[in-house]
Motif scaffolding. Structure first.
Motif, PDB file in Angstrom:
ATOM      1  N   ARG A  35       1.233  -1.405   0.371  1.00  0.00           N
ATOM      2  CA  ARG A  35      -0.405  -0.213   0.441  1.00  0.00           C
ATOM      3  C   ARG A  35       0.586   1.077  -0.310  1.00  0.00           C
ATOM      4  O   ARG A  35       0.192   2.495  -0.579  1.00  0.00           O
ATOM      5  N   LEU A  36       1.596   1.459   0.809  1.00  0.00           N
ATOM      6  CA  LEU A  36       2.378   2.338   1.141  1.00  0.00           C
ATOM      7  C   LEU A  36       3.241   3.136   0.078  1.00  0.00           C
ATOM      8  O   LEU A  36       3.504   3.629  -1.237  1.00  0.00           O
ATOM      9  N   PHE A  37       4.074   1.661  -0.992  1.00  0.00           N
ATOM     10  CA  PHE A  37       4.680   1.623  -1.950  1.00  0.00           C
ATOM     11  C   PHE A  37       3.299   2.208  -3.160  1.00  0.00           C
ATOM     12  O   PHE A  37       4.195   3.413  -4.161  1.00  0.00           O
ATOM     13  N   HIS A  38       2.423   1.928  -3.364  1.00  0.00           N
ATOM     14  CA  HIS A  38       1.113   2.326  -4.180  1.00  0.00           C
ATOM     15  C   HIS A  38       1.209   3.403  -4.746  1.00  0.00           C
ATOM     16  O   HIS A  38       1.348   3.986  -5.121  1.00  0.00           O
ATOM     17  N   TRP A  39       0.406   4.003  -2.934  1.00  0.00           N
ATOM     18  CA  TRP A  39       0.711   5.758  -2.953  1.00  0.00           C
ATOM     19  C   TRP A  39       1.651   6.289  -2.791  1.00  0.00           C
ATOM     20  O   TRP A  39       1.372   7.521  -3.482  1.00  0.00           O
ATOM     21  N   LEU A  40       3.112   5.857  -3.424  1.00  0.00           N
ATOM     22  CA  LEU A  40       4.335   6.965  -3.466  1.00  0.00           C
ATOM     23  C   LEU A  40       4.671   6.627  -5.027  1.00  0.00           C
ATOM     24  O   LEU A  40       4.383   7.827  -5.157  1.00  0.00           O
ATOM     25  N   THR A  41       4.351   5.867  -5.339  1.00  0.00           N
ATOM     26  CA  THR A  41       4.539   5.738  -7.807  1.00  0.00           C
ATOM     27  C   THR A  41       2.893   6.777  -6.998  1.00  0.00           C
ATOM     28  O   THR A  41       3.625   7.678  -7.877  1.00  0.00           O
ATOM     29  N   VAL A  42       2.051   6.735  -6.749  1.00  0.00           N
ATOM     30  CA  VAL A  42       0.651   7.799  -7.115  1.00  0.00           C
ATOM     31  C   VAL A  42       1.477   9.002  -7.006  1.00  0.00           C
ATOM     32  O   VAL A  42       1.017  10.308  -8.324  1.00  0.00           O
ATOM     33  N   LEU A  43       2.102   9.563  -6.008  1.00  0.00           N
ATOM     34  CA  LEU A  43       2.727  10.782  -5.382  1.00  0.00           C
ATOM     35  C   LEU A  43       3.563  11.524  -6.716  1.00  0.00           C
ATOM     36  O   LEU A  43       3.391  12.516  -7.471  1.00  0.00           O
ATOM     37  N   ILE A  44       4.746  10.305  -6.753  1.00  0.00           N
ATOM     38  CA  ILE A  44       5.623  10.994  -7.591  1.00  0.00           C
ATOM     39  C   ILE A  44       4.984  11.323  -8.887  1.00  0.00           C
ATOM     40  O   ILE A  44       5.446  11.779  -9.554  1.00  0.00           O
TER      41      ILE A  44
END
Length: 188
Positions: free
Chosen positions: A14-23
């Motif tokens: 979940r963390l990597f998913h939303w970090l990818t979305v933000l970047i």
């Protein structure tokens, strides 16, 4: 009534998913904003754009590694639906990687211009020449792949919204950071 745990992806996924979305959102703002400007002013944003690309690459590698050692939450759908979903998500990963690689292959510092530095300190390695393709050709491919990726992301978002509004099957809850439980099951 009691709280019932809903299946969720692991915290790392979940963390990597939303970090990818933000970047990725940052990348789009920069690419369609100040980098679209005329002349050398747009080049001032190139190091930030490239640094964000390296972050996305690192997150994708970490996410795929994490996913290799964790199980997906159980889903109430058929095997063929699961396969289609897997192919679609792998296509998104492949497109992200293709965008990153073509962006790197398109990078050639201009004469008399200092090379871009990642995160302010690390010089960007110059990509090897690939056959007769020029940096300009890779920049063209990079730009077209961004639009294909945006199409896939749009489908991904639309599918998530369909699950939320129409199916109401808590698929989106599996990728959220909210409470892991929901009211609804009756006590025995």
């Amino acid at each position: 009534m009691r709280d019932v745990a809903r299946p969720r992806w692991s915290f790392g996924i979940r963390l990597f998913h939303w970090l990818t979305v933000l970047i990725l959102a940052f990348q789009l703002v920069v690419a369609f904003g100040p980098m679209k400007g005329p002349g050398m002013a747009s080049m001032n944003w190139l190091p930030a754009h490239m640094s964000a690309g390296v972050l996305i690459l690192a997150i994708i590698v970490l996410r795929l590694g994490w996913r290799a050692v964790t199980k997906a939450p159980p889903q109430p759908y058929s095997r063929s639906w699961h396969r289609a979903r897997t192919v679609f998500h792998m296509s998104i990963y492949a497109l992200i990687l293709a965008v990153l690689i073509t962006g790197w292959l398109a990078y050639r510092p201009m004469p008399f211009m200092p090379p871009a530095r990642l995160f302010g300190d690390v010089p960007v390695p110059i990509a090897p020449s690939v056959g007769p393709s020029s940096a300009r050709a890779f920049a063209f491919i990079h730009a077209k792949l961004v639009w294909v990726l945006l199409g896939f992301i749009g489908i991904h978002i639309a599918a998530a919204l369909v699950h939320l509004a129409w199916f109401r099957d808590d698929i989106m809850r599996g990728m959220s950071f909210g409470r892991a439980t929901a009211r609804g099951a009756s006590e025995e």
